[in-house]
Design a protein around this motif. Structure first.
Motif, short mmCIF file in Angstrom:
data_model
loop_
_atom_site.label_atom_id
_atom_site.label_comp_id
_atom_site.label_asym_id
_atom_site.label_seq_id
_atom_site.Cartn_x
_atom_site.Cartn_y
_atom_site.Cartn_z
N GLU A 121 0.83 -1.20 0.00
CA GLU A 121 0.00 0.00 0.00
C GLU A 121 0.87 1.25 0.00
OE1 GLU A 121 -3.68 0.07 1.13
OE2 GLU A 121 -3.43 -1.86 0.09
N GLY A 122 0.26 2.38 -0.29
CA GLY A 122 0.89 3.67 0.02
C GLY A 122 1.65 4.33 -1.11
N PHE A 123 1.63 3.75 -2.31
CA PHE A 123 2.35 4.43 -3.39
C PHE A 123 1.78 4.06 -4.76
CE2 PHE A 123 4.34 0.32 -3.50
CZ PHE A 123 4.81 0.15 -4.80
N GLU A 124 2.02 4.94 -5.70
CA GLU A 124 1.71 4.68 -7.11
C GLU A 124 3.02 4.86 -7.86
OE1 GLU A 124 -1.30 3.70 -8.00
OE2 GLU A 124 -2.23 4.07 -6.05
N MET A 125 3.07 4.39 -9.10
CA MET A 125 4.36 4.49 -9.81
C MET A 125 4.20 4.71 -11.30
SD MET A 125 5.53 0.51 -9.56
CE MET A 125 4.59 -0.78 -10.38
N ILE A 126 5.22 5.33 -11.88
CA ILE A 126 5.31 5.53 -13.32
C ILE A 126 6.65 4.89 -13.75
CG2 ILE A 126 5.46 7.23 -15.20
CD1 ILE A 126 4.22 9.26 -13.12
N LEU A 127 6.57 3.93 -14.64
CA LEU A 127 7.79 3.26 -15.12
C LEU A 127 8.00 3.62 -16.58
CD1 LEU A 127 6.90 -0.35 -13.79
CD2 LEU A 127 8.04 1.51 -12.55
N ILE A 128 9.24 3.90 -16.95
CA ILE A 128 9.55 4.10 -18.37
C ILE A 128 10.59 3.04 -18.74
CG2 ILE A 128 10.34 5.70 -20.17
CD1 ILE A 128 9.50 8.00 -18.35
N THR A 129 10.28 2.28 -19.77
CA THR A 129 11.17 1.17 -20.15
C THR A 129 12.18 1.64 -21.19
OG1 THR A 129 9.79 0.43 -21.98
CG2 THR A 129 9.25 -0.45 -19.81
N ASP A 130 13.19 0.77 -21.41
CA ASP A 130 14.23 1.15 -22.38
C ASP A 130 13.72 1.10 -23.83
OD1 ASP A 130 14.12 -1.59 -22.59
OD2 ASP A 130 16.14 -1.94 -21.80
N ASP A 131 12.48 0.59 -24.02
CA ASP A 131 11.91 0.74 -25.37
C ASP A 131 10.75 1.72 -25.37
OD1 ASP A 131 10.32 -0.98 -24.01
OD2 ASP A 131 10.38 -2.60 -25.48
N ASP A 132 10.84 2.71 -24.49
CA ASP A 132 9.93 3.87 -24.50
C ASP A 132 8.48 3.55 -24.18
OD1 ASP A 132 11.71 5.86 -24.85
OD2 ASP A 132 11.47 6.01 -27.03
N GLU A 133 8.28 2.51 -23.42
CA GLU A 133 6.92 2.27 -22.95
C GLU A 133 6.75 3.01 -21.63
OE1 GLU A 133 3.69 -1.38 -22.60
OE2 GLU A 133 5.80 -1.82 -22.36
N LEU A 134 5.58 3.61 -21.47
CA LEU A 134 5.30 4.34 -20.24
C LEU A 134 4.17 3.62 -19.53
CD1 LEU A 134 5.16 8.18 -20.10
CD2 LEU A 134 3.67 6.81 -18.70
N ILE A 135 4.49 3.07 -18.36
CA ILE A 135 3.54 2.22 -17.64
C ILE A 135 3.23 2.91 -16.32
CG2 ILE A 135 3.31 -0.05 -16.53
CD1 ILE A 135 5.56 -0.94 -18.60
N TYR A 136 1.94 3.07 -16.00
CA TYR A 136 1.65 3.69 -14.70
C TYR A 136 0.47 3.02 -14.04
CZ TYR A 136 -1.67 6.66 -17.33
OH TYR A 136 -2.68 7.14 -18.13
N THR A 137 0.40 3.18 -12.71
CA THR A 137 -0.62 2.47 -11.94
C THR A 137 -1.92 3.27 -11.90
OG1 THR A 137 0.42 3.39 -9.96
CG2 THR A 137 0.98 1.12 -10.54
N GLU A 138 -3.02 2.53 -11.74
CA GLU A 138 -4.35 3.13 -11.92
C GLU A 138 -4.64 4.27 -10.94
OE1 GLU A 138 -7.49 0.33 -11.25
OE2 GLU A 138 -6.45 -0.65 -9.60
N GLY A 139 -4.01 4.26 -9.79
CA GLY A 139 -4.25 5.33 -8.82
C GLY A 139 -3.82 6.69 -9.34
N LEU A 140 -3.05 6.72 -10.42
CA LEU A 140 -2.59 8.01 -10.96
C LEU A 140 -3.48 8.51 -12.09
CD1 LEU A 140 1.28 7.38 -11.13
CD2 LEU A 140 0.01 8.67 -9.40
N SER A 141 -4.49 7.71 -12.47
CA SER A 141 -5.29 8.05 -13.66
C SER A 141 -5.80 9.49 -13.65
CB SER A 141 -6.50 7.12 -13.78
OG SER A 141 -6.06 5.81 -13.76
N ASP A 142 -6.23 9.93 -12.46
CA ASP A 142 -6.81 11.28 -12.41
C ASP A 142 -5.77 12.38 -12.29
OD1 ASP A 142 -9.26 10.15 -12.55
OD2 ASP A 142 -9.61 10.19 -10.37
N ILE A 143 -4.55 12.03 -11.95
CA ILE A 143 -3.58 13.10 -11.69
C ILE A 143 -2.35 13.06 -12.61
CG2 ILE A 143 -4.28 13.43 -9.27
CD1 ILE A 143 -1.71 11.89 -8.46
N PHE A 144 -2.27 12.05 -13.46
CA PHE A 144 -1.11 11.97 -14.36
C PHE A 144 -1.57 12.07 -15.81
CE2 PHE A 144 2.05 9.33 -16.80
CZ PHE A 144 3.09 10.26 -16.71
#
Ligand code: AMP
Ligand code: MG
Length: 342
Positions: free
Chosen positions: A306-329
């Motif tokens: 619990e307690g965090f959300e994340m944004i990952l960027i991969t070395d092939d330019d994929e941007l992956i983020y967790t659903e808790g950020l949908s409204d703020i990212f």
């Protein structure tokens, strides 16, 4: 070596904070106070609406400098230096240092050693804290790995003991811890709006103005613009990126986030990890640890904690983020994006 000092640029705030030449150290405009300084090996800036007592910002700066003086791994007068050079003897440390050590250790445990504050013999061998860059041999790394056992750190009240050849490095967590301390100090002083930028560690205290969150840009690893923007209120956003600190030798790039299982820079398929959390300490610890884990392990870890959300960027330019950020990212155009759900 290239070093990008600011990982997260303030976008809406940026026009006000980074882009305005009127904002010099300690400068006050009609609507804001700001202080900029260098500490913990990075550029820092704290901005607030106009304060009745601008000395609050100077005190905030002093708080960070005091923490730096305790925790620096290279400053011969720091408490961490004292511990690292005690030759295996027990050292009595301040409550502040014990507090951050204990918090850091709990993240080492929780991440099963992906965060490892005992990695300094290896970090040092690569030259990442000293600037004397070199590529160690595998034999050298293999001989240093057994020294990097964080489970051997013994804390008994304020008495801390590590083995003779061990050495600790709090560089992966200290700025996040400092951002929490600053936010808490500012709140105590009645400040309810501030943007605290400690290198790649940003803490957005309250709102920028009434009903308007602080807007933070997540830096694009390529250095071109931003990968997206975050709208934050009372949250930290912390980025760890392989592009932040690295050197090149014989055409190979070596970055500063080390995989504690090998001693080599982590090759996890990620180039940037941003953690959003109410705790800057958690954000800083996890940004480093999740970078080491890589995408799949990171997603499992997120689902189990619990307690965090994340944004990952991969070395092939994929941007992956967790659903808790949908409204703020808001991701920038040009990235292939994926949202992770529970
Ligand atoms: P950060 O920028 O917060 O990801 O922290 C990176 C810094 O922490 C590096 O420059 C090293 O000093 C140190 N470090 C590198 N790898 C690790 C690791 N796996 N665990 C803990 N500290 C690390
Ligand atoms: Mg970190």
């Amino acid at each position: 070596m290239k070093k990008r000092i600011l990982l997260l640029l303030c976008i809406v705030g940026a026009v006000a904070i980074c882009g305005c030449s009127a904002f010099e150290n300690g400068h006050t405009t009609s609507s804001r106070n700001t202080t900029s300084f260098f500490a913990m090996d990075t550029y820092m800036e704290i901005t607030t609406p106009l304060l009745d007592d601008p000395s609050i910002l100077e005190n905030a700066k002093t708080h960070v400098q005091d923490l730096d003086a305790l925790l620096s791994v290279t400053n011969e007068n720091s408490e961490l230096w004292k511990l690292n050079h005690a030759g295996g003897k027990t050292v009595t440390l301040s409550s502040e240092t014990v507090d951050i050590l204990s918090e850091a250790l709990s993240y080492c445990d929780e991440t099963h050693g992906a965060l490892n504050i005992a990695l300094y013999p290896i970090v040092c061998k690569w030259g990442f804290t000293t600037g004397n860059y070199q590529v160690p041999t595998k034999a050298q790394l293999d001989s240093l790995l057994p020294l990097c056992d964080y489970t051997k750190i013994d804390i008994d009240g304020n008495d801390v003991t590590i083995d003779k050849d061990m050495a600790l490095d709090l560089g992966a967590i200290a700025k996040g811890y400092a951002s929490d301390k600053l936010a808490s100090y500012l709140r105590t002083e009645g400040v309810d709006s501030a943007l605290i930028v400690l290198g790649g560690n940003v803490y957005a205290l309250g709102e920028k103005t009434k009903d308007t969150p602080w807007k933070i840009g997540v830096q694009s690893p390529s250095g071109n613009g931003v990968a997206g923007t975050l709208a934050l209120r009372n949250q930290a956003a912390v980025t760890s990126g392989s592009y932040e600190r690295y050197f090149e030798e014989n055409g190979v790039t070596y970055h500063h986030i080390i995989d504690p299982s090998t001693g080599y820079p982590a090759e996890s398929g990620l180039v940037s990890v941003t953690i959003v959390s109410e705790s800057g300490t958690m954000g800083d610890a996890l940004s480093t640890a999740i970078f080491v884990m890589g995408c799949d392990e990171a997603i499992t870890y997120w689902r189990e904690h619990e307690g965090f959300e994340m944004i990952l960027i991969t070395d092939d330019d994929e941007l992956i983020y967790t659903e808790g950020l949908s409204d703020i990212f808001t991701p920038s155009m040009g990235y292939e994006t994926k949202i992770i759900t529970n």
